[in-house]
Design an enzyme around this catalytic site. Structure first.
Site, PDB file in Angstrom:
ATOM      1  N   LYS A 170     -14.192  56.912  26.224  1.00  0.00           N
ATOM      2  CA  LYS A 170     -14.001  55.789  26.942  1.00  0.00           C
ATOM      3  C   LYS A 170     -14.985  54.989  26.577  1.00  0.00           C
ATOM      4  CE  LYS A 170     -16.877  57.191  31.144  1.00  0.00           C
ATOM      5  NZ  LYS A 170     -17.434  55.764  31.162  1.00  0.00           N
ATOM      6  N   LYS A 204     -14.696  69.456  33.394  1.00  0.00           N
ATOM      7  CA  LYS A 204     -15.610  70.564  34.526  1.00  0.00           C
ATOM      8  C   LYS A 204     -15.050  71.249  35.000  1.00  0.00           C
ATOM      9  CE  LYS A 204     -18.961  66.762  35.360  1.00  0.00           C
ATOM     10  NZ  LYS A 204     -19.984  67.301  34.928  1.00  0.00           N
ATOM     11  N   ASP A 257     -17.094  51.515  35.125  1.00  0.00           N
ATOM     12  CA  ASP A 257     -17.772  52.410  34.734  1.00  0.00           C
ATOM     13  C   ASP A 257     -17.258  53.795  35.215  1.00  0.00           C
ATOM     14  OD1 ASP A 257     -19.692  53.648  33.224  1.00  0.00           O
ATOM     15  OD2 ASP A 257     -20.791  53.943  35.050  1.00  0.00           O
ATOM     16  N   HIS A 262     -13.178  58.339  35.604  1.00  0.00           N
ATOM     17  CA  HIS A 262     -13.478  59.367  36.529  1.00  0.00           C
ATOM     18  C   HIS A 262     -12.587  59.606  38.032  1.00  0.00           C
ATOM     19  CE1 HIS A 262     -16.085  59.888  33.410  1.00  0.00           C
ATOM     20  NE2 HIS A 262     -17.152  59.374  33.741  1.00  0.00           N
TER      21      HIS A 262
END
Length: 512
Positions: A170, A204, A257, A262
């Site tokens: 990204k 994760k 960002d 995310h």
């Protein structure tokens, strides 16, 4: 003890090496920070633990005028710094698999030389013509690298048991139009099943466990809908400021960002319907459906759905912290947001009427990423309780970082002759149960790339729907600069506008 025993049995599972074949990993941008801090140390750790096939090699490609010897020396330093303990024999074995070529990303002759080197390396290390092309470069050269790989034929496998895969870091564009252009450029050379858009959040352990938690436990999934859930909060806060990333952050901001990738990934995993099977295409289809069902933000009412903030001077963990405009290399009059909060609704049967609140910011009270599923209050108060009693509803909290794990909050009676209701939490964390920290995200994702498992990677269609949701907000903010920046102190939980956003619905943000 019983829980630990069951966990150990489940942990045996399917061998993580199943489906792994020997391959050569080409890292474009091999002299960069991501390569030395994350990619090569992750590969070394995997090799140390016996999780890589014997037949593999790494080829670095960059503009820097290094050679293989220098590359090995530099990566040796990086591994010692970022991979932990390194014994000499293990490093020597690994170092012999490192190769390097210097070249320009838009030069076809340099890519012809790369193809020749790869052919030799593949034969020397028995890689079978199987190549991973990892673009650890600035996004400005993505199209050059992809175009040249196609021009020299490196995107096509010559043999039936060979394959070629490309990994894109990204950001995947900076708005909907640039994301569509990038996807089209990739599709001109690589097919979608060959393409791995990497988002380290998806590697994760807790993020992967969201679906297991929901779909392998019958007590939770029946409650995962509008009948029982009042609202969902997703928080990703950082206690640090922008540090030395002013150049990037002045161009990006919090919405680009953190939200497009995310936070919307976490949102999709929480909101999606169960897939028919657990494979990459089925999971991607359900995540895309969740984004398609998300109600577009009304352009005339953006302030009622999205708010922004920028940190000023304050105190973080007892130390003075600069404001954003005081950071090195930032514009003293900058209007770039360092905080954003967003309210979303999903117009489908499962979630109709349930708000999802997303927030992320820099220089906040603490570093935490969590998902909180807050249930509705009980329909009738018993035990002498009144509406004035401060009794929080039940909640499931999924901690992504730090201290990865889950928490279930519920109420019990306190000891004594009178009935007094007390809130307690049932907690699970990975480190205590599994006797160690979860594996780093890049190790998980690199193994999946070599296995050909795209479950934890972003699909091109998902990328475009995600940008479609937030591009109108970004454009509205950039056309109408904020008049009150900075509007929150470093070390706080964000601007008062964020509190007002959720308060207008009669709710409040959690304080993790």
């Amino acid at each position: 003890m019983q829980v630990v025993s069951q966990a150990a049995d489940l942990a045996k599972g399917t061998p993580v090496t199943r489906g792994l074949e020997g391959c050569a990993i080409v890292i474009f941008g091999a002299t960069g920070d991501l390569t030395r801090r994350m990619i090569v140390p992750a590969l070394f750790n995997l090799r140390q633990r016996g999780l890589l096939p014997d037949d593999f090699a790494i080829v670095g490609f960059s503009r820097s005028k290094w050679n293989t010897a220098v590359f090995r020396d530099e990566m040796g330093t990086a591994v010692r710094e970022f991979a932990g303990g390194v014994d000499r024999d293990s490093w020597e074995d690994f170092a012999q698999r490192l190769h390097y070529i210097s070249g320009n990303y838009g030069n076809r002759d340099d890519f012809q030389q790369l193809a020749a080197l790869l052919s030799r390396v593949s034969e020397e290390h028995n890689c079978g013509g199987r190549y991973v092309f990892y673009l650890s470069t600035p996004p400005s050269v993505y199209s050059d690298v992809i175009q040249q790989l196609g021009a020299v034929g490196l995107h096509q496998a010559e043999e039936s048991d060979s394959w070629r895969r490309v990994v894109i870091e990204k950001p995947f564009g900076r708005d909907l139009a640039t994301a569509q252009t990038l996807n089209a450029q990739i599709a001109n050379v690589f097919a979608e099943p060959q393409t791995y858009r990497i988002d380290h959040y998806l590697g994760k352990e807790t993020v992967q466990n969201i679906l297991v938690f929901r779909l392998a436990n019958h007590i939770f999934e029946p409650l995962w809908n509008r009948r029982y859930v009042d609202h969902v909060q997703i928080t990703a806060s950082e206690s640090i400021g922008i540090e030395h990333r002013a150049g990037y952050y002045e161009e990006s901001g919090a919405m680009r960002d953190m939200f497009q990738n995310h936070l919307l990934q976490l949102y999709s995993l929480v909101a999606m319907d169960p897939p028919v099977v657990f494979d990459a295409e089925a999971v991607a289809a359900e995540k895309i459906k969740a984004l398609r069902a998300t109600r577009p933000i009304p352009l005339t009412q953006i302030d009622q759905w999205a708010v922004r903030g920028q940190y000023g001077p304050g105190w973080v963990r007892g130390e003075y912290a600069k404001g954003y405009r005081e950071e090195e290399n930032t514009d003293p009059q900058s209007n770039r947001e360092t905080f954003a909060a967003l309210k979303l609704y999903i117009d489908n049967w499962r979630w109709e009427g349930v708000p999802f609140y997303l927030r992320s910011g820099k220089s906040m009270t603490k570093k935490v990423t969590e998902i909180a599923i807050q249930f509705k209050r009980v329909p009738h108060l018993l035990f002498g309780l009144t509406p004035a009693d401060t009794l929080n509803p039940n909640a499931i909290v999924i901690r992504v970082q730090p201290n990865e794990g889950f928490s279930l909050q519920f109420r019990v009676k306190s000891p004594g002759q009178t009935i007094r209701v007390h809130q307690v939490s049932m907690n699970f964390d990975y480190e205590s149960l599994f006797n160690g920290e979860a594996p780093p995200a890049y190790e998980t994702l690199l193994l999946d790339i070599m296995r050909g498992d795209r479950t934890l990677f972003a699909h091109s269609e998902w990328i475009e729907y995600a940008w479609g949701l937030i591009t109108p907000i970004i454009e509205a903010w950039e056309s109408s600069p904020a008049s009150n920046f900075p509007n929150y102190e470093a070390g706080s939980w964000g601007p008062p506008e964020a509190d007002a956003l959720i308060a207008m619905d009669g709710r409040s943000w959690r304080r993790p």
